[in-house]
Scaffold this motif. Structure first.
Motif, PDB file in Angstrom:
ATOM      1  N   LEU A 154      31.821  41.752  51.836  1.00  0.00           N
ATOM      2  CA  LEU A 154      32.166  42.491  50.622  1.00  0.00           C
ATOM      3  C   LEU A 154      33.395  41.889  49.950  1.00  0.00           C
ATOM      4  N   GLN A 155      34.396  41.528  50.768  1.00  0.00           N
ATOM      5  CA  GLN A 155      35.607  40.945  50.204  1.00  0.00           C
ATOM      6  C   GLN A 155      35.309  39.600  49.553  1.00  0.00           C
ATOM      7  N   MET A 156      34.455  38.797  50.162  1.00  0.00           N
ATOM      8  CA  MET A 156      34.121  37.501  49.584  1.00  0.00           C
ATOM      9  C   MET A 156      33.382  37.664  48.252  1.00  0.00           C
ATOM     10  N   TRP A 157      32.422  38.582  48.224  1.00  0.00           N
ATOM     11  CA  TRP A 157      31.717  38.833  46.968  1.00  0.00           C
ATOM     12  C   TRP A 157      32.675  39.380  45.915  1.00  0.00           C
ATOM     13  N   HIS A 158      33.527  40.301  46.321  1.00  0.00           N
ATOM     14  CA  HIS A 158      34.494  40.865  45.379  1.00  0.00           C
ATOM     15  C   HIS A 158      35.432  39.784  44.863  1.00  0.00           C
ATOM     16  N   ALA A 159      35.904  38.903  45.767  1.00  0.00           N
ATOM     17  CA  ALA A 159      36.814  37.837  45.357  1.00  0.00           C
ATOM     18  C   ALA A 159      36.125  36.874  44.392  1.00  0.00           C
ATOM     19  N   ALA A 160      34.875  36.510  44.704  1.00  0.00           N
ATOM     20  CA  ALA A 160      34.157  35.577  43.830  1.00  0.00           C
ATOM     21  C   ALA A 160      33.957  36.166  42.437  1.00  0.00           C
ATOM     22  N   ILE A 161      33.560  37.430  42.395  1.00  0.00           N
ATOM     23  CA  ILE A 161      33.341  38.070  41.092  1.00  0.00           C
ATOM     24  C   ILE A 161      34.658  38.233  40.349  1.00  0.00           C
ATOM     25  N   LEU A 162      35.711  38.661  41.078  1.00  0.00           N
ATOM     26  CA  LEU A 162      37.005  38.871  40.437  1.00  0.00           C
ATOM     27  C   LEU A 162      37.564  37.560  39.894  1.00  0.00           C
ATOM     28  N   VAL A 163      37.489  36.482  40.691  1.00  0.00           N
ATOM     29  CA  VAL A 163      37.991  35.184  40.231  1.00  0.00           C
ATOM     30  C   VAL A 163      37.215  34.724  39.004  1.00  0.00           C
ATOM     31  N   SER A 164      35.890  34.881  39.042  1.00  0.00           N
ATOM     32  CA  SER A 164      35.075  34.454  37.900  1.00  0.00           C
ATOM     33  C   SER A 164      35.447  35.223  36.642  1.00  0.00           C
ATOM     34  N   VAL A 165      35.604  36.539  36.774  1.00  0.00           N
ATOM     35  CA  VAL A 165      35.916  37.362  35.602  1.00  0.00           C
ATOM     36  C   VAL A 165      37.310  37.053  35.075  1.00  0.00           C
ATOM     37  N   VAL A 166      38.311  37.015  35.984  1.00  0.00           N
ATOM     38  CA  VAL A 166      39.692  36.790  35.545  1.00  0.00           C
ATOM     39  C   VAL A 166      39.851  35.400  34.949  1.00  0.00           C
ATOM     40  N   VAL A 167      39.312  34.380  35.626  1.00  0.00           N
ATOM     41  CA  VAL A 167      39.420  33.016  35.099  1.00  0.00           C
ATOM     42  C   VAL A 167      38.696  32.902  33.761  1.00  0.00           C
ATOM     43  N   GLY A 168      37.522  33.517  33.672  1.00  0.00           N
ATOM     44  CA  GLY A 168      36.789  33.466  32.408  1.00  0.00           C
ATOM     45  C   GLY A 168      37.540  34.135  31.273  1.00  0.00           C
ATOM     46  N   LEU A 169      38.086  35.338  31.538  1.00  0.00           N
ATOM     47  CA  LEU A 169      38.814  36.050  30.490  1.00  0.00           C
ATOM     48  C   LEU A 169      40.093  35.317  30.091  1.00  0.00           C
ATOM     49  N   MET A 226      47.132  35.085  38.267  1.00  0.00           N
ATOM     50  CA  MET A 226      47.415  35.102  39.699  1.00  0.00           C
ATOM     51  C   MET A 226      47.836  36.489  40.158  1.00  0.00           C
ATOM     52  N   LEU A 227      48.662  37.165  39.342  1.00  0.00           N
ATOM     53  CA  LEU A 227      49.058  38.535  39.696  1.00  0.00           C
ATOM     54  C   LEU A 227      47.845  39.460  39.733  1.00  0.00           C
ATOM     55  N   ILE A 228      46.978  39.333  38.720  1.00  0.00           N
ATOM     56  CA  ILE A 228      45.775  40.169  38.684  1.00  0.00           C
ATOM     57  C   ILE A 228      44.887  39.885  39.892  1.00  0.00           C
ATOM     58  N   LEU A 229      44.720  38.592  40.226  1.00  0.00           N
ATOM     59  CA  LEU A 229      43.884  38.235  41.373  1.00  0.00           C
ATOM     60  C   LEU A 229      44.480  38.763  42.672  1.00  0.00           C
ATOM     61  N   ALA A 230      45.805  38.610  42.831  1.00  0.00           N
ATOM     62  CA  ALA A 230      46.439  39.094  44.060  1.00  0.00           C
ATOM     63  C   ALA A 230      46.280  40.603  44.192  1.00  0.00           C
ATOM     64  N   ALA A 231      46.554  41.321  43.082  1.00  0.00           N
ATOM     65  CA  ALA A 231      46.410  42.780  43.124  1.00  0.00           C
ATOM     66  C   ALA A 231      44.954  43.173  43.348  1.00  0.00           C
ATOM     67  N   GLY A 232      44.033  42.464  42.671  1.00  0.00           N
ATOM     68  CA  GLY A 232      42.615  42.792  42.828  1.00  0.00           C
ATOM     69  C   GLY A 232      42.100  42.523  44.227  1.00  0.00           C
ATOM     70  N   LEU A 233      42.513  41.392  44.824  1.00  0.00           N
ATOM     71  CA  LEU A 233      42.059  41.070  46.176  1.00  0.00           C
ATOM     72  C   LEU A 233      42.619  42.058  47.195  1.00  0.00           C
ATOM     73  N   CYS A 234      43.904  42.395  47.046  1.00  0.00           N
ATOM     74  CA  CYS A 234      44.487  43.386  47.963  1.00  0.00           C
ATOM     75  C   CYS A 234      43.813  44.743  47.791  1.00  0.00           C
ATOM     76  N   GLY A 235      43.610  45.128  46.523  1.00  0.00           N
ATOM     77  CA  GLY A 235      42.926  46.397  46.280  1.00  0.00           C
ATOM     78  C   GLY A 235      41.500  46.388  46.787  1.00  0.00           C
ATOM     79  N   GLY A 236      40.810  45.247  46.619  1.00  0.00           N
ATOM     80  CA  GLY A 236      39.443  45.151  47.118  1.00  0.00           C
ATOM     81  C   GLY A 236      39.376  45.239  48.631  1.00  0.00           C
ATOM     82  N   TRP A 237      40.330  44.585  49.307  1.00  0.00           N
ATOM     83  CA  TRP A 237      40.357  44.654  50.774  1.00  0.00           C
ATOM     84  C   TRP A 237      40.626  46.081  51.240  1.00  0.00           C
ATOM     85  N   TRP A 238      41.581  46.741  50.573  1.00  0.00           N
ATOM     86  CA  TRP A 238      41.875  48.133  50.936  1.00  0.00           C
ATOM     87  C   TRP A 238      40.671  49.024  50.668  1.00  0.00           C
ATOM     88  N   LEU A 239      40.009  48.801  49.523  1.00  0.00           N
ATOM     89  CA  LEU A 239      38.852  49.625  49.181  1.00  0.00           C
ATOM     90  C   LEU A 239      37.711  49.396  50.169  1.00  0.00           C
TER      91      LEU A 239
END
Length: 499
Positions: A9-24, A178-191
């Motif tokens: 789940l974390q890997m999928w979340h990270a891949a989607i989050l990185v794609s969205v953040v980098v794209g935006l 990077m801040l968004i990714l760090a917060a998103g990854l930590c939040g995703g892991w916690w979730l």
């Protein structure tokens, strides 16, 4: 580690989050860069239009530029102003002033101001329109338009300052990403951990659930969530398993007790007979007692085997068309002598009805229900057996006006080894397995059995079986001979009651 659901789940979340953040962020930077360059292009185009307007006030084709020098052309008209407006050349905010150049159709330069060092028209024309190109210590952006009489107007300026600002913007956007990714990854892991924590609790409870300890249950906090509903279902499954184990333990204990009784009778009678010499009458009496105990033991073993077959078989052993009315008539004929001896009147209302099933099992259900109604009736009582087709099913109803069943016992009469009237069951040889067997047979045929009763008023048993499709007469199974099917019942029709 990589096989765990949390990790995936974390890997999928990270891949989607990185794609969205980098794209935006990339789209954000490209949009800002495009807007800034468009602003510069508009400024340069405006300057080129000013120069074009100045040239259109003079007819360049009226001069033979091969005979007249450029200086004469420029001095020919006082209205010809070949310079940029002050607001464009003002170096406010340390912004470099634009440069420009004007070339006639034959390639000779008409005028230029602040052209970069080493400027080459051929090099500039080899680039696409409005390009960015690198000059000595500068990044240049130019626009070109065609002026009057085929002239070429080029305006450009150094955009190094804007490019530096865009680079700083890119760094800020990257830091923000990077801040968004760090917060998103930590939040995703916690979730992910929070979501999977109840599953871990379920797994722990299931692993601790065993035959030795069936008390573990899952703590259900949110009953409306999907995991809460799953936990509730698992707890209900645990309850059913525990109840089944309790029933199995009770069944084993009751079966042991029931088997022990006739065996104890046989053993005690044999021991008494062997202690001393007996008369022939005493030996006959002892053997008769042993025979009765043996018959009861045989009936009990057969009932247990029937229950075992019903528990482990999802379908009847045989599927043929059975005339339920003929089977019922046969059972009434077999029970009539017993009913007359008990002073119970047997009546029947039978309509032709065909079901698909095992004829022996169906006959056993009807015969045992009849014996039950006769055995638990009263002198001058009455038993009515009716068979009719009701909608898509065959309805078999057995009514009696016997002693009835109390409300407290009615909920348990189908349980194994349960006896509503234990003293009377012993007199008639009941083991408490009859109703369990009958209900199991009916359910294996896709039917239902319901019992309604009032104490001292009587009992009504209603059985519904699916109606078979119409078939030729020769495919209908006639009722089997219950005597040949169950020799013990033939010898002693008072045995194997349903209570």
């Amino acid at each position: 580690m990589t096989q765990s659901i949390a990790w995936r789940l974390q890997m999928w979340h990270a891949a989607i989050l990185v794609s969205v953040v980098v794209g935006l962020c990339t789209a954000w930077f490209l949009q800002a860069r495009r807007a800034r360059l468009n602003e510069i292009d508009a400024e340069l185009t405006s300057a080129a239009r000013v120069l074009d307007g100045s040239l259109r006030g003079f007819d360049l084709r009226s001069f033979d530029t091969t005979e007249h020098p450029i200086s004469e052309l420029l001095a020919a008209d006082d209205h010809l102003r070949l310079s940029l407006p002050r607001e464009l050349t003002d170096q406010r905010d340390n912004r470099p002033a634009p440069y420009f150049g004007i070339w006639l159709e034959d390639g000779r330069q008409l005028k230029s101001e602040r052209l970069p060092e080493g400027f080459s028209l051929e090099s500039s024309l080899s680039q696409p329109e409005a390009p960015e190109r690198h000059g000595p210590n500068a990044i240049l952006r130019e626009v070109r338009i065609v002026g009057p009489a085929g002239s070429l107007i080029l305006v450009g300026r150094d955009i190094g300052r804007e490019i530096a600002e865009l680079n700083r913007l890119a760094l800020r956007i990257a830091a923000f990403a990077m801040l968004i990714l760090a917060a998103g990854l930590c939040g995703g892991w916690w979730l992910a951990r929070s979501v999977l924590r109840p599953i871990a609790a379920m797994s722990d409870a299931a692993s601790r659930f065993s035959a030795a300890d069936m008390s573990p249950r899952i703590n259900v906090v949110e009953t409306e969530s999907e995991l809460g509903q799953l936990a509730t279902i698992l707890n209900e499954a645990f309850d059913r398993v525990e109840q089944s184990f309790d029933q199995q333990r009770q069944f084993a204990a009751d079966a042991s007790h029931e088997l022990r009784t006739p065996l104890a009778v046989i053993q005690s009678q044999i021991e008494l007979a062997l202690k001393r010499e007996r008369t022939s009458e005493e030996y006959v009496k002892t053997l008769t007692t042993c025979s009765s105990a043996s018959e009861r033991l045989s009936d009990l073993v057969e009932s247990l085997l029937t229950l075992a077959r019903l528990d482990f078989s999802s379908q009847p052993t045989e599927r043929v068309s059975v005339r339920v009315d003929l089977v019922a008539a046969r059972c009434i004929d077999l029970m009539r002598p017993v009913a007359q001896q008990a002073e119970v009147n047997l009546r029947s209302e039978l309509e032709p009805a065909i079901v698909s099933g095992d004829p022996k099992q169906i006959e056993r259900v009807i015969f045992n229900l009849l014996k039950n109604s006769v055995a638990y009736n009263r002198p001058h009582g009455e038993v009515l057996l009716s068979v009719a087709v009701v909608g898509p099913s065959v309805e078999l109803i057995l009514r009696d006006n016997g002693i009835g069943i109390s409300e407290a016992d009615l909920a348990h009469v189908a349980e194994r080894f349960y006896r509503a009237d234990k003293a009377r069951s012993r007199v008639h040889g009941g083991s408490g397995l009859g109703l369990s067997i009958a209900q199991g047979i009916v359910e294996r045929h896709g039917g239902t059995m319901q019992i309604a009763s009032q104490l001292d008023q009587g009992t009504m048993v209603t059985v519904h079986l699916p109606l078979a499709s119409n078939r030729p007469r020769d495919s209908v199974k006639e009722p089997v001979d219950l005597i040949s099917d169950n020799s013990t019942t033939a010898r002693h029709t008072g045995t194997d009651p349903l209570r």
